[in-house]
Scaffold this active site. Sequence first.
Site: not given
Length: 175
Positions: A9, A33, A120-122
């Site tokens: 995390d 985010d 950007s991978t989600g």
Amino acid sequence: MKITLLQGDITKMETDAIVNAANSSLLGGGGVDGAIHRAGGPAILEECRKIRDRQGRCAPGEAVITTAGRLPAKYVIHTVGPVWNKGSEEEKALLRTAYMNSLQLAAKHDVQTIAFPNISTGVYRFPKQVAAEIAVAAVTDFLKNDNKISNVIFVCFEKENYDIYTQLLSQQGPL
């Protein structure tokens, strides 16, 4: 200078800075985010609002810096990665720019240790392998030319990303 890989995390990282995979509004959202905004508290959102009032939305590839609020880091660097649409060279270049601008901003603020999520991978749907290759190449290139940052940490929340980074970093020689 070194690159470290962890699974966990990012909001728990005791570093000078963590990077937030922000959206262009800078007002929080889902995924990492939302987790950063929740864990860091209202001070982060307050500074993001001031930045947005001053400069408008944050375009893909851009980066801004705020306090880390209640997080154990000193700063949060918010960068907006591109949405994967067609896999164009422009999308790949924007992702690289997001990493490079984050690192430049970190160096400008005398950050020695910085932790990155998988930008950007989600919900932005960037293929994890392609995104990891871009991230590792961008960080490696930056560290070859800048010695202010002593440790870059890739923090992977998911095991799939962790395994991809493990393979990429094991193929890479020393910086």
